[in-house]
Design a protein around this motif. Structure first.
Motif, short mmCIF file in Angstrom:
data_model
loop_
_atom_site.label_atom_id
_atom_site.label_comp_id
_atom_site.label_asym_id
_atom_site.label_seq_id
_atom_site.Cartn_x
_atom_site.Cartn_y
_atom_site.Cartn_z
N ALA A 51 0.83 -1.21 0.00
CA ALA A 51 0.00 0.00 0.00
C ALA A 51 0.87 1.26 0.00
O ALA A 51 0.57 2.24 -0.71
N GLU A 52 1.94 1.26 0.80
CA GLU A 52 2.83 2.42 0.85
C GLU A 52 3.58 2.59 -0.46
O GLU A 52 3.75 3.70 -0.95
N LEU A 53 4.06 1.49 -1.01
CA LEU A 53 4.77 1.55 -2.28
C LEU A 53 3.86 2.06 -3.38
O LEU A 53 4.27 2.89 -4.21
N PHE A 54 2.63 1.60 -3.38
CA PHE A 54 1.66 2.05 -4.39
C PHE A 54 1.54 3.58 -4.36
O PHE A 54 1.66 4.25 -5.38
N LYS A 55 1.31 4.12 -3.17
CA LYS A 55 1.14 5.56 -3.03
C LYS A 55 2.38 6.33 -3.48
O LYS A 55 2.29 7.29 -4.25
N ASP A 56 3.54 5.89 -3.01
CA ASP A 56 4.78 6.61 -3.30
C ASP A 56 5.18 6.50 -4.77
O ASP A 56 5.68 7.46 -5.35
N TYR A 57 4.97 5.35 -5.36
CA TYR A 57 5.37 5.16 -6.76
C TYR A 57 4.49 5.97 -7.70
O TYR A 57 4.99 6.65 -8.61
N VAL A 58 3.19 5.93 -7.49
CA VAL A 58 2.28 6.70 -8.35
C VAL A 58 2.59 8.19 -8.21
O VAL A 58 2.61 8.94 -9.20
N GLU A 59 2.88 8.62 -6.98
CA GLU A 59 3.21 10.02 -6.76
C GLU A 59 4.51 10.40 -7.46
O GLU A 59 4.63 11.50 -8.00
N SER A 60 5.48 9.49 -7.46
CA SER A 60 6.76 9.79 -8.11
C SER A 60 6.61 9.88 -9.63
O SER A 60 7.35 10.60 -10.30
N MET A 61 5.66 9.13 -10.20
CA MET A 61 5.44 9.16 -11.64
C MET A 61 4.74 10.44 -12.08
O MET A 61 5.01 10.96 -13.16
N ASP A 62 3.84 10.91 -11.24
CA ASP A 62 3.05 12.09 -11.61
C ASP A 62 2.89 13.00 -10.39
O ASP A 62 1.79 13.15 -9.85
N PRO A 63 3.98 13.61 -9.93
CA PRO A 63 3.93 14.39 -8.68
C PRO A 63 3.03 15.61 -8.74
O PRO A 63 2.49 16.03 -7.72
N VAL A 64 2.86 16.19 -9.94
CA VAL A 64 2.04 17.40 -10.04
C VAL A 64 0.64 17.12 -10.59
O VAL A 64 -0.11 18.03 -10.89
N LYS A 65 0.33 15.83 -10.73
CA LYS A 65 -1.01 15.39 -11.15
C LYS A 65 -1.47 16.06 -12.44
O LYS A 65 -2.57 16.61 -12.52
N ARG A 66 -0.62 15.94 -13.44
CA ARG A 66 -0.98 16.52 -14.74
C ARG A 66 -0.95 15.48 -15.86
O ARG A 66 -1.02 15.82 -17.03
N TYR A 67 -0.82 14.21 -15.49
CA TYR A 67 -0.86 13.13 -16.48
C TYR A 67 -2.01 12.16 -16.22
O TYR A 67 -2.82 11.91 -17.10
N PHE A 68 -2.08 11.61 -15.02
CA PHE A 68 -3.07 10.58 -14.73
C PHE A 68 -4.45 11.17 -14.47
O PHE A 68 -4.58 12.24 -13.87
N TYR A 69 -5.47 10.42 -14.90
CA TYR A 69 -6.86 10.73 -14.58
C TYR A 69 -7.27 9.95 -13.33
O TYR A 69 -6.61 8.98 -12.93
N GLU A 70 -8.37 10.36 -12.76
CA GLU A 70 -8.92 9.63 -11.61
C GLU A 70 -9.19 8.17 -11.97
O GLU A 70 -8.97 7.26 -11.18
#
Length: 702
Positions: A51-70
């Motif tokens: 669960a922690e890895l999931f959160k941190d990895y997704v955040e590292s891929m798109d830290p400013v939330k300008r690529y992924f959709y909900e």
């Protein structure tokens, strides 16, 4: 750790030993083995880890939330509690899926930003932009995605607009006949600069990333869950690491870090181009980078640090223009000529200073360096000993050891250095998982300096610096002056070449892993992990209210303690308690320190501001207000003591035949010392130690 390395060596595998010869899966298996067998506190790879890895990895891929959709996030969330199972099985399905999506979204982003930047921005509209991305959610649809990009691009372009507008006004001021560009022309030019910057970023960086580069980010996210100092060095990054270890850097001579979206300067290498410019400072943020043959700068806000460094570094002799945001909020362009930076510039240096007919010495030590191939050739402990002897030869009566901004280094070196100030005894305790503690001792009864000693530290003093300060504090051998606490890094790392795990490898270079293998403890049994070393005399500094320590990092190891070592407090004739109390009294009434503390609080308030107006008038008003407010802190840099510093005779003799600008470097250092309120107080403390020591001796004789 030697036993561990031998165990690794004896367990060298062939590629066939692993279940799948695919390089990504092979790397996953080797990494998992090294973490489980070698990490000081290996984590259970379970659902909580997943669960922690999931959160941190997704955040590292798109830290400013300008690529992924909900919807992307919800699709990824299906793997939230199964990534651990995949790691155990060397299954890379989660990586494959996220990687496919990010590549697709990047291609979509290229279309979006080009479309947005093809139309003018209206800077008269009242709207704001939030730079704390934890406060915003992933967008739900394409309309929201385009709106998010629009605001981000408008915010980026706003600084270009302000820069160009200021240039036009300055040109008009210098030449009354100059015809200023219209606001529409300035707006168009600033937009084109942003477009050029993004084109370069995507074309030269993102498009150059290959699958193994993306996979390296995934591996780094996995190992980063164990602690902040365990990280993966992909083959390309390992080459950079090896280059640094070889002792040369080519570029501007600054060490950088990433904080949120921003690339920040954390160290200026003495003698390097950035240091020589006298314009860059620690905590400056680099916003843009322009090459000498380029018309427009590249905006590096939001860029990965390795990508940003590609623009900042460059061949010797080439010029680079950095757009810098100073710690007080002001923005300026600084031109730096790149050069070869020899790390010899980070070695120990010393100075003499006269105070009230007494002679004192100051030794500055930027790192606990050593050449492991030739321990006697390059060694901080040997260099400090030599500096002490040179200072003693000219009548030194007290010594200041300046460890501010010293990030640490070699463990054996700090043990040797601490031994310069005591007869013999334990210096630090080291513990590996499942093994008895090891007490590292100074067994040499010789003492290089037995007189008054003050150690200066700040929030950036870490690792070996903390061992040194802690040992001297526990022995009551020195008075520690500085921040409320030091950095708080109580762990030891080793770099493991992953290729050595395989006897026969046909899959190519696997890179290396920096691995936390031990914890160290003070001789009183306490750890410096998270808590750092608490100064005897606490003084405010520029980092006092900024989150810079180990406790502010992701996944730090916990604080703990072990039994104390057997040691005897220094038998001296100095009255430490009275000296400390007198220093505290002086510091509480020091106007310069009060101003420094006010400035630190003001800077923290500016850092905490995360919402910015996209209305140019309001944006400009805010900049002007910040610049006006910052003027009240100008006195900090204008502070001057009545102290005069000079080189010792050995160094003066080098000036005549020197070809490395040594004299100029020392003159600049001496000037900075003469304006340093902390050095001033350290010398006051040395004077008190001498005075109270004499009184104490007299009392004993009576």
């Amino acid at each position: 750790m030697l036993v561990l390395l031998l165990a690794f060596a004896s367990c060298s595998f062939t590629s066939k030993t692993f279940s799948n010869p695919d390089k990504d899966k092979l790397l996953m298996q080797v990494i998992k083995f090294v973490l489980e067998q070698g990490h000081f506190d290996p984590l259970a790879i379970d659902d909580d880890f997943s669960a922690e890895l999931f959160k941190d990895y997704v955040e590292s891929m798109d830290p400013v939330k300008r690529y992924f959709y909900e919807s992307d996030y919800k699709d990824f969330e299906k793997f939230k509690l199964t990534i651990d199972d995949q790691i155990i099985a060397s299954d890379i399905t989660f990586f494959n899926i996220t990687n496919q999506v990010i590549l697709k979204r990047i291609e979509e982003a290229k279309v979006i930003y080009k479309d947005i930047l093809s139309k003018p921005f209206d800077y008269t509209i009242d709207e704001t932009f939030e730079t704390d991305y934890d406060k915003i959610d992933f967008v739900k649809n394409k309309k929201q995605m385009k709106e998010r990009w629009r605001k981000q691009l408008k915010f980026s372009t706003l600084s270009n607009y302000d820069d160009l507008y200021a240039q036009e006004k300055l040109a008009k001021k210098n030449d009354a006949s100059y015809v200023m560009k219209t606001e529409a022309e300035i707006e168009k030019e600033s937009r084109e600069a942003t477009l050029k910057s993004l084109d370069i970023y995507f074309n030269d960086n993102i498009d150059d990333l290959e699958r193994h580069d993306w996979f390296a980010l995934y591996i780094d996210a996995i190992v980063g869950e164990f602690d902040p100092h365990t990280y993966y060095l992909a083959p390309r990054n390992k080459e950079v690491f090896d280059e640094r270890m070889a002792g040369k850097l080519e570029g501007i001579g600054a060490r950088l870090t990433k904080n949120m979206d921003y690339i920040k300067i954390v160290e200026l290498i003495s003698g390097g181009p950035a240091w020589r410019s006298q314009e860059l400072e620690v905590e400056d943020v680099i916003l843009k980078v322009k090459q000498e043959d380029e018309e427009f700068p590249v905006n590096i806000v939001g860029m990965r640090i390795n990508d940003a460094i590609k623009y900042i570094k460059g061949p010797k002799g080439t010029k680079v223009t950095l757009t810098i945001k100073k710690i007080d909020g002001t923005i300026k362009d600084i031109v730096i000529t790149r050069d070869i930076v020899e790390l010899v510039e980070t070695y120990a240096k010393s100075s003499l200073v006269k105070k009230d007919n007494k002679t004192f010495g100051v030794i500055n030590l930027p790192a606990f360096y050593v050449d492991f191939q030739d321990y006697k050739k390059v060694n901080a402990a040997i260099d400090v000993k030599n500096e002490i002897e040179r200072l003693k030869a000219e009548g030194m009566e007290g010594l200041v050891l300046d460890l501010r901004n010293n990030g640490g280094g070699s463990l054996p070196t700090v043990v040797d250095m601490a031994g310069l100030f005591i007869e013999e005894g334990p210096i630090v305790q080291v513990r590996s998982t499942g093994e008895a503690k090891e007490v590292l001792e100074d067994n040499d009864r010789a003492i290089a300096w037995d007189g008054p000693l003050v150690i200066l530290v700040n929030e950036i003093s870490a690792s070996a610096s903390e061992i040194m300060a802690a040992a001297m504090q526990d022995y009551k051998r020195a008075i520690v002056i500085g921040s409320k606490q030091t950095y708080g890094k109580g762990t030891v790392q080793n770099v493991i070449n992953l290729n050595n795990m395989l006897r026969s490898n046909t899959s190519g270079d696997l890179g290396a892993l920096a691995l936390t293998t031990q914890k160290y403890y003070r001789i009183n049994g306490g750890s410096v992990q998270l808590e750092g070393v608490k100064s005897d005399v606490k003084v405010p500094g520029r980092f006092s209210f900024i989150d810079v320590g180990e406790k502010d990092k992701e996944n730090p190891l916990p604080w703990d303690e072990i039994d104390a070592a057997d040691y005897t407090v220094w038998d001296n004739y100095f009255d430490y308690n009275q000296t400390i109390n007198k220093s505290k009294e002086r510091m509480s009434n020091n106007a310069q320190l009060k101003l420094i503390e006010e400035n630190a609080k003001w800077v923290k308030s500016k850092i905490d501001e995360t919402t910015f107006s996209l209305n140019y008038r309001k944006y400009k008003e805010n900049i002007d207000i910040n610049e006006e407010e910052s003027k009240r802190f100008d006195a900090i840099s204008k502070y001057k003591t009545n102290l005069t510093f000079e080189s010792h005779a050995y160094e003066k003799a080098l000036f005549a035949s020197d070809t490395t600008d040594l004299k100029e470097k020392r003159e600049r250092w001496h000037l900075s010392l003469s304006k340093d309120v902390y050095i001033e107080e350290a010398l006051n403390v040395l004077e008190d130690l001498k005075t109270y020591g004499i009184k104490k001796i007299a009392k004993v004789k009576d």
